[in-house]
Motif scaffolding. Sequence first.
Motif, short mmCIF file in Angstrom:
data_model
loop_
_atom_site.label_atom_id
_atom_site.label_comp_id
_atom_site.label_asym_id
_atom_site.label_seq_id
_atom_site.Cartn_x
_atom_site.Cartn_y
_atom_site.Cartn_z
N UNK A 294 -20.42 15.80 -16.26
CA UNK A 294 -19.48 16.43 -17.12
C UNK A 294 -18.46 15.47 -17.50
N UNK A 295 -17.78 14.60 -16.38
CA UNK A 295 -16.95 13.78 -16.58
C UNK A 295 -17.41 12.59 -17.61
N UNK A 341 -20.83 23.94 -6.10
CA UNK A 341 -20.79 22.40 -6.06
C UNK A 341 -19.68 21.92 -6.98
N UNK A 342 -19.95 22.25 -8.36
CA UNK A 342 -19.08 21.65 -9.18
C UNK A 342 -17.89 22.26 -9.18
N UNK A 343 -17.45 23.40 -8.84
CA UNK A 343 -16.29 24.02 -8.75
C UNK A 343 -15.44 23.37 -7.54
N UNK A 349 -10.27 17.25 -6.83
CA UNK A 349 -9.50 16.81 -7.82
C UNK A 349 -8.17 17.26 -8.09
N UNK A 350 -8.40 18.75 -8.21
CA UNK A 350 -7.06 19.39 -8.54
C UNK A 350 -6.08 19.52 -7.34
N UNK A 351 -6.49 19.50 -6.10
CA UNK A 351 -5.68 19.31 -5.04
C UNK A 351 -5.02 17.78 -4.66
N UNK A 352 -5.86 16.76 -5.10
CA UNK A 352 -5.32 15.51 -5.02
C UNK A 352 -4.18 15.24 -6.13
N UNK A 353 -4.42 16.12 -7.26
CA UNK A 353 -3.42 15.28 -8.30
C UNK A 353 -2.41 16.41 -8.73
N UNK A 368 -1.82 15.94 -3.10
CA UNK A 368 -1.00 15.02 -3.55
C UNK A 368 -1.13 13.61 -3.62
N UNK A 369 -2.44 13.07 -3.02
CA UNK A 369 -2.74 11.78 -2.89
C UNK A 369 -2.81 10.82 -4.23
N UNK A 370 -3.17 11.85 -5.27
CA UNK A 370 -3.37 11.03 -6.57
C UNK A 370 -4.69 10.70 -6.85
N UNK A 371 -5.58 10.14 -5.98
CA UNK A 371 -6.68 9.74 -6.30
C UNK A 371 -7.82 10.58 -6.01
N UNK A 372 -7.98 11.38 -6.93
CA UNK A 372 -9.20 12.67 -6.92
C UNK A 372 -10.43 11.87 -6.69
N UNK A 373 -10.92 11.08 -7.57
CA UNK A 373 -12.24 10.27 -7.74
C UNK A 373 -12.29 9.53 -6.44
N UNK A 374 -11.29 9.03 -5.71
CA UNK A 374 -11.43 8.39 -4.46
C UNK A 374 -11.81 9.54 -3.26
N UNK A 375 -11.14 10.41 -3.32
CA UNK A 375 -11.47 11.71 -2.19
C UNK A 375 -12.58 12.18 -2.50
#
Length: 517
Positions: A294-295, A341-343, A349-353, A368-375
């Motif tokens: 999707x990304x 899984x997708x949700x 990602x939403x929680x991080x950003x 709030x850590x900002x790095x959704x992909x890293x999480x």
Amino acid sequence: MTTVIAKPEGLLYQGADWDYDKIKRVYDAIDTIASKEMGLSTYPNQIEVITAEQMLDAYSSIGMPLMYKHWSFGKHFARDEMLYRKGLRGLAYEIVINSSPCISYIMEENTMTMQTLVIAHAAFGHNHFFKNNQLFLQWTDAEGILDYLEFAKSFISQCEDRYGLPAVERVLDAAHAIMNQGVHKYPKKRPLDLRLEQKRERERQEYQEQTFNDLWRTVPKPTGSRQGSRSASERRKLLGLPEENLLYFLEKKAPRLEHWQRELLRIVRHIAQYFYPQKQTKLMNEGCATYTHYTIMNRLHEKGMIDEGAMLEFLHSHTSVVFQPEFDDPRFSGINPYALGFAMMQDIQRICENPTDEDRQWFPDIAGRGDGMGALREAWANYRDESFVLQYLSPHLIRKLKLFSVRDDSEDPYLLVDTIHNERGYRQIRRMLARQYDLGYLEPDIQVVDVDLAGDRKLILNHRVTNGVLLDEADAKAVLRHIANLWGYEVQLVEVSSVSEAVLKEHAVTAPSAALT
């Protein structure tokens, strides 16, 4: 006059038709996004284009490119082909193999947009998950699996030539019957090395040939034995009991099996172990691959590499994959692992950003850590389905998906919705949903608990009954007959309550009339 329509500058392709040059361009563009923008790390890729019939063949042999022959594979092929020809079943757009190189099969009937989607999904999404998830690192040998399958196929073919097809199939039938009870569930100190297993088999065979002497058959056997005087606890300790890996125990301890029969059990056991992590990560694996494709597809469109027509075709397919019917919809058959899984990946990602106060309370480590992909990469590496749901299913997503739990009591004519959307309810829903992905609750806990090798050699198995669910008697007897064929003597299965230790039911199969020859 002929009108030539030029492909707009920047587009990787236009239209439905594909060729290998287009696939190469698309692959390179996806690789750039996956590695540089998403930080994915993958095995080398090997992409193979196959026909619908070859896809059906891959289905029948559990998706492996090299697999030994067995009648059940042909049965599955005939069934799947009949359903496909009648239009009652579609085929997967791709199959991906956990190996190095990572092999992705894509169908030649796919459009170019679908080829783009499945390359992103399989060759990068699944591939990254296979390479980085701890379960796969502990339990599978991606570099050795293809060589081992080639060895297994060759060995079984040699056995068929030497001992006959019926004798080999009888052993494989019995081994397949207990394949789910043929895995080690706790990691070893050393990761599995399948190339080493091939070397060990050659050494075992050479040693047997060098030390074989038929005169040993004529030596009188002693009438007594030290083992007969041992206590039951000492006997079980020496045999390593209880043992939950039935294939391993039979391979090592079955009195009547010949060397080649033990090797067949070892082959089936290694293949069962290879698939063990996949059974525990269906939700995460598909969620990772779906989020990845999707990304990537959206980034290709944002960069002007695919046009609106391709994007609409992609979205049509994607929304079908992640569609989740409501609980009262006639199409409802459980929770779609692609949808959940997708949700959950999007929600992380939403929680991080963009976290809410509720998110900060429930997920202080990532909110709030900002790095959704890293999480997401951390989650893909360190969790399996059960623990992933327990850790990351948020109240926000529970409300969005309208999840609730129902108490279903067999003695009560009514169903009761006993968990609502409050803090206690959220935690209860999360625990109950996680349990649906726990193999400890989904598969029966059957263990070898005792056998007197110096006495009657009756093999005793225990089934630890969870939630009062007993084994189906016909199925239990059929599987016990397979175990008795391997063991060579009587087999007894005792079903015991995991709560009270009370014996609930017993099954027994007498010793087979002939050994497995």
